[in-house]
Design a protein around this motif. Structure first.
Motif, short mmCIF file in Angstrom:
data_model
loop_
_atom_site.label_atom_id
_atom_site.label_comp_id
_atom_site.label_asym_id
_atom_site.label_seq_id
_atom_site.Cartn_x
_atom_site.Cartn_y
_atom_site.Cartn_z
N GLN A 57 4.80 1.28 -66.70
CA GLN A 57 5.98 1.25 -65.84
C GLN A 57 5.48 0.92 -64.44
N ASP A 58 5.91 -0.23 -63.88
CA ASP A 58 5.40 -0.66 -62.58
C ASP A 58 6.54 -1.21 -61.73
N TYR A 59 6.40 -1.01 -60.40
CA TYR A 59 7.33 -1.63 -59.46
C TYR A 59 6.65 -2.87 -58.89
N LEU A 60 7.25 -4.04 -59.11
CA LEU A 60 6.69 -5.30 -58.65
C LEU A 60 7.39 -5.72 -57.36
N GLY A 118 11.33 -5.64 -58.45
CA GLY A 118 12.03 -4.53 -59.10
C GLY A 118 11.09 -3.70 -59.96
N GLU A 119 11.64 -2.64 -60.52
CA GLU A 119 10.86 -1.76 -61.40
C GLU A 119 10.96 -2.26 -62.83
N TYR A 120 9.82 -2.44 -63.47
CA TYR A 120 9.77 -3.00 -64.81
C TYR A 120 9.05 -2.07 -65.78
N SER A 121 9.55 -2.09 -67.00
CA SER A 121 8.81 -1.55 -68.13
C SER A 121 8.11 -2.73 -68.78
N VAL A 122 6.78 -2.73 -68.74
CA VAL A 122 5.99 -3.85 -69.26
C VAL A 122 5.32 -3.42 -70.56
N SER A 123 5.48 -4.22 -71.60
CA SER A 123 4.84 -3.91 -72.88
C SER A 123 4.14 -5.16 -73.42
N VAL A 124 2.99 -4.94 -74.07
CA VAL A 124 2.20 -6.03 -74.64
C VAL A 124 1.84 -5.66 -76.08
N GLY A 180 0.43 -13.07 -78.82
CA GLY A 180 0.89 -11.86 -78.15
C GLY A 180 2.31 -11.98 -77.66
N ILE A 181 2.99 -10.84 -77.56
CA ILE A 181 4.33 -10.76 -76.99
C ILE A 181 4.26 -9.86 -75.77
N ILE A 182 4.63 -10.43 -74.60
CA ILE A 182 4.63 -9.68 -73.35
C ILE A 182 6.08 -9.56 -72.88
N SER A 183 6.56 -8.34 -72.70
CA SER A 183 7.96 -8.12 -72.31
C SER A 183 8.03 -7.44 -70.95
N PHE A 184 8.93 -7.96 -70.11
CA PHE A 184 9.22 -7.36 -68.80
C PHE A 184 10.69 -6.96 -68.82
N ASN A 185 10.96 -5.66 -68.74
CA ASN A 185 12.34 -5.18 -68.80
C ASN A 185 12.66 -4.36 -67.55
N SER A 186 13.73 -4.78 -66.85
CA SER A 186 14.21 -4.03 -65.70
C SER A 186 15.70 -3.76 -65.88
N ALA A 187 16.27 -3.04 -64.92
CA ALA A 187 17.70 -2.75 -65.00
C ALA A 187 18.53 -4.02 -64.91
N THR A 220 -2.16 2.39 -72.09
CA THR A 220 -1.63 1.76 -70.89
C THR A 220 -2.26 0.37 -70.71
N ILE A 221 -1.67 -0.42 -69.84
CA ILE A 221 -2.18 -1.76 -69.57
C ILE A 221 -2.49 -1.87 -68.09
N ASN A 222 -3.41 -2.76 -67.75
CA ASN A 222 -3.79 -2.96 -66.35
C ASN A 222 -3.16 -4.24 -65.83
N LEU A 223 -2.38 -4.15 -64.76
CA LEU A 223 -1.75 -5.30 -64.12
C LEU A 223 -2.43 -5.55 -62.78
N GLU A 224 -2.86 -6.78 -62.56
CA GLU A 224 -3.53 -7.13 -61.31
C GLU A 224 -3.06 -8.50 -60.83
N PHE A 225 -2.44 -8.53 -59.65
CA PHE A 225 -1.99 -9.79 -59.09
C PHE A 225 -3.13 -10.43 -58.30
N LYS A 226 -3.26 -11.75 -58.45
CA LYS A 226 -4.33 -12.48 -57.79
C LYS A 226 -3.79 -13.73 -57.14
N ASP A 227 -4.40 -14.13 -56.03
CA ASP A 227 -4.04 -15.40 -55.39
C ASP A 227 -4.51 -16.54 -56.27
N GLU A 228 -3.67 -17.60 -56.38
CA GLU A 228 -4.04 -18.77 -57.18
C GLU A 228 -5.29 -19.42 -56.62
#
Length: 261
Positions: free
Chosen positions: A213-216, A149-155, A123-130, A253-261
């Motif tokens: 499109q997500d703001y991280l 920042g705000e990212y365009s995320v594509s998978v 897979g190719i995962i891309s994070f693009n911001s300004a 669309t894709i689902n992004l979920e941040f988790k504690d290690e």
């Protein structure tokens, strides 16, 4: 007296930008908590870049006081270890100061899933911001450095295939200037050539993915782990199937979920 022209700087030649540092500018660099951060400073005008110096911490601030080339709408560029590079729009036609806030880089572990299941597919995962672009090649890479920042995320998910593309032989024609004296007066003629494309087998084809499109924010990046879940698509068997999958990815669309290690 020199007058500014939009998008230009004051030098005799574009090759001599750094020779004409005649505008005094103060640059301050901070992190998002407004704590001083030492950074290398350069200046960009049109297609040229000029090294200026480094901000140094003194009396609780990181500051550089130096002369810059004159430029309308140039960019002050700040670089510091552990932080994303920052390009700060700034005109140096008169004395001034610039306050630049640098965004901390966080190392984030990636967990990629397809239809909720772990995957070893390429897979190719891309994070693009300004400001930045980061690419993860899954499963060889499983982490990425990101700043807030705000990212365009594509998978894009690829799976093994054996689709055969037959050889083609096409004739292409273009309008070209005639040789000789007539060409000097703008005369043209049609020239054609054969374009031979040999047959080939596609060993990997698009079979899943999506875009978002997500703001991280920093508090999410600090968790250190990002789970990405995408939809699978039917494994293509023909060239038309491949094109159909790419069309589907434009609306998936894709689902992004941040988790504690």
């Amino acid at each position: 007296e020199r007058n500014a022209l939009p998008g230009t700087y004051f030098s005799e030649s574009q090759d001599t930008l750094c020779q004409y540092k005649n505008t005094e500018i103060e640059v301050y660099t901070y992190n998002s908590n407004l704590e001083p951060v030492e950074a290398e400073i350069s200046f960009e005008c049109l297609e040229e870049s000029c090294n200026i110096g480094k901000t140094n911490i003194s009396e609780g601030v990181a500051v550089l006081n130096s002369n810059f080339p004159q430029c309308y709408n140039g960019f002050i560029v700040a670089k510091a270890d552990g932080y994303a590079n920052k390009r700060y729009l700034f005109s140096t036609i008169s004395l001034g100061s610039a306050d630049i806030v640098l965004d901390k880089l966080y190392n984030v572990n990636i967990d990629l899933k397809v239809d909720g299941q772990n995957t070893s597919d390429f897979g190719i995962i891309s994070f693009n911001s300004a400001e930045t672009t980061a690419v993860v090649s899954w499963p060889e890479q499983k982490s990425v450095n990101l700043s807030a920042g705000e990212y365009s995320v594509s998978v894009y998910i690829y799976r093994n295939s054996s689709i055969y593309i037959p050889a083609t032989n096409q004739q292409k024609c273009v309008e070209a200037t005639k040789s000789g004296l007539l060409g000097l007066f703008g005369a043209t003629e049609e020239k054609c050539f054969d374009l031979n494309i040999p047959g080939q087998i596609l060993s990997n084809v698009i079979a899943g993915g999506g875009k978002n499109q997500d703001y991280l924010i920093e508090s999410l990046l600090e968790t250190g782990k990002l789970q990405i879940d995408v939809d699978a698509l039917p494994v293509p068997k023909t060239l038309d199937d491949i094109q159909s999958n790419y069309n589907l990815l434009e609306v998936k669309t894709i689902n992004l979920e941040f988790k504690d290690e």
